[in-house]
Design a protein around this motif. Sequence first.
Motif, PDB file in Angstrom:
ATOM      1  N   ARG A   1     -12.466  -5.663   7.420  1.00  0.00           N
ATOM      2  CA  ARG A   1     -12.719  -5.551   5.982  1.00  0.00           C
ATOM      3  C   ARG A   1     -13.699  -4.417   5.687  1.00  0.00           C
ATOM      4  NH1 ARG A   1     -13.986 -10.416   1.722  1.00  0.00           N
ATOM      5  NH2 ARG A   1     -14.758  -9.134   0.001  1.00  0.00           N
TER       6      ARG A   1
ATOM      7  N   TYR B   1      -7.842   4.175  -3.123  1.00  0.00           N
ATOM      8  CA  TYR B   1      -8.856   4.449  -2.115  1.00  0.00           C
ATOM      9  C   TYR B   1      -8.463   5.720  -1.367  1.00  0.00           C
ATOM     10  CZ  TYR B   1     -11.849   3.578   1.970  1.00  0.00           C
ATOM     11  OH  TYR B   1     -12.777   3.680   2.964  1.00  0.00           O
TER      12      TYR B   1
ATOM     13  N   HIS C   1      -2.628 -10.796   2.019  1.00  0.00           N
ATOM     14  CA  HIS C   1      -2.831  -9.351   2.002  1.00  0.00           C
ATOM     15  C   HIS C   1      -1.505  -8.611   2.188  1.00  0.00           C
ATOM     16  CE1 HIS C   1      -2.459  -8.865   6.455  1.00  0.00           C
ATOM     17  NE2 HIS C   1      -2.736 -10.146   6.391  1.00  0.00           N
TER      18      HIS C   1
ATOM     19  N   TYR D   1      -4.157   0.693   7.244  1.00  0.00           N
ATOM     20  CA  TYR D   1      -4.865   0.133   6.097  1.00  0.00           C
ATOM     21  C   TYR D   1      -4.002  -0.934   5.431  1.00  0.00           C
ATOM     22  CZ  TYR D   1      -8.298   3.915   6.345  1.00  0.00           C
ATOM     23  OH  TYR D   1      -9.288   4.771   6.764  1.00  0.00           O
ATOM     24  N   SER D   2      -4.662  -1.909   4.864  1.00  0.00           N
ATOM     25  CA  SER D   2      -3.996  -2.921   4.052  1.00  0.00           C
ATOM     26  C   SER D   2      -4.947  -3.333   2.939  1.00  0.00           C
ATOM     27  CB  SER D   2      -3.584  -4.128   4.899  1.00  0.00           C
ATOM     28  OG  SER D   2      -4.718  -4.708   5.498  1.00  0.00           O
ATOM     29  N   CYS D   3      -4.418  -4.087   1.975  1.00  0.00           N
ATOM     30  CA  CYS D   3      -5.248  -4.484   0.831  1.00  0.00           C
ATOM     31  C   CYS D   3      -4.981  -5.937   0.462  1.00  0.00           C
ATOM     32  CB  CYS D   3      -4.978  -3.576  -0.364  1.00  0.00           C
ATOM     33  SG  CYS D   3      -3.300  -3.696  -1.045  1.00  0.00           S
TER      34      CYS D   3
ATOM     35  N   CYS E   1      -2.990   0.243  -3.973  1.00  0.00           N
ATOM     36  CA  CYS E   1      -2.586  -1.155  -3.785  1.00  0.00           C
ATOM     37  C   CYS E   1      -1.822  -1.589  -5.029  1.00  0.00           C
ATOM     38  CB  CYS E   1      -3.819  -2.041  -3.577  1.00  0.00           C
ATOM     39  SG  CYS E   1      -3.436  -3.733  -3.080  1.00  0.00           S
TER      40      CYS E   1
ATOM     41  N   VAL F   1       0.853  -1.183   0.000  1.00  0.00           N
ATOM     42  CA  VAL F   1       0.000   0.000   0.000  1.00  0.00           C
ATOM     43  C   VAL F   1       0.889   1.233   0.000  1.00  0.00           C
ATOM     44  CG1 VAL F   1      -1.729   1.346   1.264  1.00  0.00           C
ATOM     45  CG2 VAL F   1      -1.907  -1.153   1.183  1.00  0.00           C
TER      46      VAL F   1
ATOM     47  N   ARG G   1      -8.301  -0.081  -7.237  1.00  0.00           N
ATOM     48  CA  ARG G   1      -6.896  -0.120  -6.848  1.00  0.00           C
ATOM     49  C   ARG G   1      -6.534   1.038  -5.934  1.00  0.00           C
ATOM     50  NH1 ARG G   1      -2.205   1.276 -10.283  1.00  0.00           N
ATOM     51  NH2 ARG G   1      -0.413   0.071  -9.582  1.00  0.00           N
TER      52      ARG G   1
ATOM     53  N   TRP H   1     -10.111  -3.861   0.659  1.00  0.00           N
ATOM     54  CA  TRP H   1      -9.395  -2.982   1.588  1.00  0.00           C
ATOM     55  C   TRP H   1      -9.770  -3.300   3.024  1.00  0.00           C
ATOM     56  CZ3 TRP H   1      -5.493   0.297   0.381  1.00  0.00           C
ATOM     57  CH2 TRP H   1      -5.300   0.579  -0.978  1.00  0.00           C
TER      58      TRP H   1
ATOM     59  N   TYR I   1     -10.098  -5.427  -5.853  1.00  0.00           N
ATOM     60  CA  TYR I   1      -9.301  -5.177  -4.652  1.00  0.00           C
ATOM     61  C   TYR I   1     -10.186  -5.132  -3.410  1.00  0.00           C
ATOM     62  CZ  TYR I   1      -5.447  -4.072  -7.773  1.00  0.00           C
ATOM     63  OH  TYR I   1      -4.465  -4.148  -8.725  1.00  0.00           O
TER      64      TYR I   1
END
Length: 480
Positions: free
Chosen positions: A242, A251, A272, A261-263, A220, A206, A249, A236, A234
């Motif tokens: 979640r 955000y 992830h 945050y992660s994706c 991402c 990210v 892609r 997020w 994707y």
Amino acid sequence: VTDKGIYSDIVFSPGLQVKVTGGHQDKTLTCITTCTLTGNPTYIWYKNGQHLDESTSPQYNNSVSSNYEDSYSCAVKGQEDFLSPAVCVQDQSCSRVTYTKRRICVLKGSTVNISCTYVGYYSTTSTFWFRSDKSTPEDLTRDPGYADRVQYPDKEIRRYKGPSILRITDLREEDSVEYRFTFKTDNFEWGHRFPGTTLSVTVLQVKVTPAAEGQKTLTCSTTCTLTDNPNPTYIWYKNGQRLDEPTSRQYSVNSYYSDSYSCAVKGHEDHHSPAVCVQGQYCSRVTYTKRRICVLKGSTVDISCTYVGYYYTTSTFWFRSDKSTPEDLTRDPGYAGRVKYPDKDRWINKGPPILRITDLREEDSAEYRFTFKTHNIEWGHSFPGTTLSVTGLQVKVTPAAEGQKTLTCSTTCTLTDNPNPTYIWYKNGKRLDEPTSQQYSSNTLVVLGHSVDSYSCTVEHHEDLHSPAVCEYELNYCST
């Protein structure tokens, strides 16, 4: 010139083909292209996958074999990875290998199938896959770096031709390399220097960039375009939970200090990206020390992670991911007396949370996750954790030379803390102490196959965790 990729994966290929002309005994080979190459290229010729000759002429002027088994291909010097398909000089039964895909990009932690088809004019005697960066081609199934991760589905060697698949699981970034297939017949071995399939193992990342005032744009990204999913959906996550809305892609988010945050991409939710902070480095997140652990049945394991809670932590615990409702393992009857949280009083101050399970059982094989609560958030239960595999020792008996048997001590996975253990053998319950003989520290033992002796094995430092005893001769009448 053909564009073979997008983003950073742009490769230009001259689209080489070998044209065969002439009569039965006087064949002429010409390396042709779909466009005129600039400069004065040098052409490289291959016969049955072996480097043959180089010339500035696109025609192969030396004697061309009229044998039915021989195949030829060509490349341009400096572009050896983009050679022409192999063509037969006489009919379509000549020896050749054709890779299904020349480049593959997949996610770290996932599984990939690399495949090809091959034709051997003569009966095939052996086949295997190998890494092209090895000085000596080595069957990947014997490479310790791929232990428990490589399979050859449908391994049966077909006599003259067939498909071949290399399956690699739990992919790592160091698996990024070119993989090649080779086969042997009684007459020749298909060339080791022939280009194969290049695998790129990528992680999700990210990237955070400033947007409008008080906002950030999250992207991402991967280092290459995923082969089987070039336009993924994707997913997020915010603080481990979640988010159901965004599927693109990028955000946009408000920049609060506490949020991470992660994706992930749909279909690969277990793989992830690492969690990143929108502001500073003190946002909420969990990082597992190891994603996979393999240990012996009956032993003890420590599963650990580190975590940061931006606000004061109110509760913490470990749980099994296969439970419908997250349940603190210390309250699970199935783990009664076997689960401890060492130094739990330190967890409140962000000390590393350790889950210790003793007297491990095979049914303990599962994924374990850590969660914590603050006054503002609860770290998401759906975030992947550490997968534990509990294995027993087994002795397999196979015939060896006449009158002998080979005993093999094995596990279902490679032990995490001892990938190359020293093995200890027992005969009729008594340890075979032969410190000067490498035979007795190996995972194999050759014995006479006509007695009533029983054998078992263990690994050094776990002498109390024996395999079940097996008999080298009659299973029902051996010593115990």
